[in-house]
Design an enzyme around this catalytic site. Structure first.
Site, PDB file in Angstrom:
ATOM      1  CB  CYS A 141      -0.912  -0.006   1.225  1.00 41.56           C
ATOM      2  SG  CYS A 141      -2.037   1.416   1.294  1.00 41.56           S
ATOM      3  CB  CYS A 163      -2.205   3.870   8.009  1.00 43.39           C
ATOM      4  SG  CYS A 163      -3.228   4.679   6.748  1.00 43.39           S
ATOM      5  CB  CYS A 208     -15.967  -7.244   5.074  1.00 41.40           C
ATOM      6  SG  CYS A 208     -17.282  -7.136   6.304  1.00 41.40           S
ATOM      7  CB  CYS A 250     -19.393  -4.525   3.744  1.00 41.38           C
ATOM      8  SG  CYS A 250     -18.671  -2.956   4.303  1.00 41.38           S
TER       9      CYS A 250
END
Length: 394
Positions: free
Chosen positions: A65, A69, A109, A142
């Site tokens: 990624c 974070c 999800c 989701c």
């Protein structure tokens, strides 16, 4: 305890507690813990009975990624030895999802690492959603794909997505200390885009990153104002190879107090016990079922959870039941899209006292009598399921 009686009364009326009351829950002693759980449990049972909704994660694309974070094992610069793979094909993702549904999951999800999806990515995920829906009648889907661009939420909804997850994670005031490659406002905007497209919004937090009690109350009050249908509460998994690897700030007792505070602030919302429950709650996980009405079944994105059958046994042994596919999760006043605004408002309705959050003097994080010992033995990298040739844990 007068505080708890007041909070129960407010929770049954869907009335927002004061910030001082929310802070007071986090400041209660371990001696009062069972009283706190019992009080919040009354609110949980009022709106959700003894039902527990099961959710199942499928990591569509793992690692690599570009975002930084600090809590994430998939972040830019992470040295965590996690699985790394590019997009699963729709049939691979559907097969992984089917394992979760077979284990009792009501919602699947679909998560992908990255800043946000390209239009091609949305096409790919749309095909995956369609494949899952075709093979698993009645399952909710989701999507969690990062920051959305204009029109992408509408496309996901048209493909059959029921919900979109994008967590706020921490308070606006401390967000810049955790992530620098995007802003807190970017996250809020994505949740609002999902809501505008008619998707059920899912947005929560991560506790245990060194935040103060005030930070926790700030983010939960912000979530109530944002009005998601579900609020996942994650407890930091301190992966070796990430900047927060040494942040072992949680005890089982503190985790339960945090969950109780979330329930009091968001009484009629699906509060989901998410990542880190096995690491930090450990043998006290069953008590958390008196506070939350939703959990993840089996493994997480990059870490292993306890065995899926152990989850089911825990629910049954604690006197709860798995929520069936034909049951509506949310209370009628929230599930009914035609409800009047004053009865369908944020995380319990914008009742008396629910206005702009006032300034509260910052308080230090609660300190337990003994610092929790780091349980690095409980942080296990996922090596099965999506992206591998091994059977998933469901």
């Amino acid at each position: 305890m007068d505080l708890l009686n007041t909070l129960v009364d407010k929770g049954l009326r869907r009335e927002l507690p004061t910030r001082e009351e929310a802070l007071a829950v986090l400041a209660t002693s371990d001696d009062d813990l069972l009283e706190v759980v019992a009080a919040a449990g009354k609110v949980r049972r009022q709106w959700f009975g003894r039902r527990v909704k099961l959710n199942y994660l499928v990591n569509l694309k793992s690692g690599l990624c570009p975002e930084d974070c600090s809590y994430c094992s998939q972040r830019l610069g992470s040295k965590a030895e996690i699985l790394k793979y590019t997009w699963l094909k729709p049939d691979e993702a559907s097969k992984a999802a089917a394992a979760g549904v077979a284990g009792g999951a009501k919602r699947v999800c679909l998560v992908a690492s990255g800043r946000g999806p390209t239009d091609r990515d949305v096409d790919r995920v749309s095909q995956t959603i369609e494949a899952i829906k075709e093979q698993n009648e009645g399952v909710e889907v989701c999507a969690c794909l990062g920051l959305l661009s204009e029109g992408q939420a509408d496309r996901l909804r048209s493909a059959g997505a029921d919900a979109y997850n994008h967590n706020l994670n921490t308070s606006e005031g401390t967000y810049g200390d955790i992530t620098t490659t995007h802003t807190y406002a970017d996250r809020v905007e994505t949740v609002q885009q999902a809501q505008a497209a008619g998707l059920s919004a899912c947005s929560g937090l991560i506790a245990g990153m060194g935040e103060s009690d005030t930070d926790l109350v700030d983010v939960v009050f912000s979530l109530r104002e944002l009005d998601p249908d579900s609020v996942p509460v994650n407890f930091l998994i301190p992966f070796e190879g990430t900047p927060l690897a040494k942040e072992w700030n949680l005890t089982p007792q503190r985790c339960l107090r945090i969950l109780a505070m979330v329930r009091f602030v968001c009484p009629d919302v699906e509060v989901r016990l998410a990542g880190g429950r096995e690491v930090h709650l450990r043998s006290m996980q069953p008590l958390a079922l008196h506070l939350v009405n939703s959990i993840f079944l089996g493994d997480y994105l990059t870490s292993e959870g306890q065995a899926g059958q152990a989850d089911l046994d825990m629910i049954a042994d604690a006197g709860f039941e798995v929520e069936g596919a034909g049951t509506t999760t949310l209370p009628r006043h929230r599930a009914d899209m035609g409800a009047e605004p004053e009865t369908a408002g944020g995380c319990g309705g914008h009742s008396a006292g629910c206005g702009p959050c006032g300034d509260v003097a910052d308080e230090p994080a609660a300190v337990d009598a003994e610092a929790p010992a780091a349980r690095t033995d409980l942080v296990s990298v996922r090596r099965r399921g999506a992206g591998t040739d091994l059977a998933p844990n469901a």
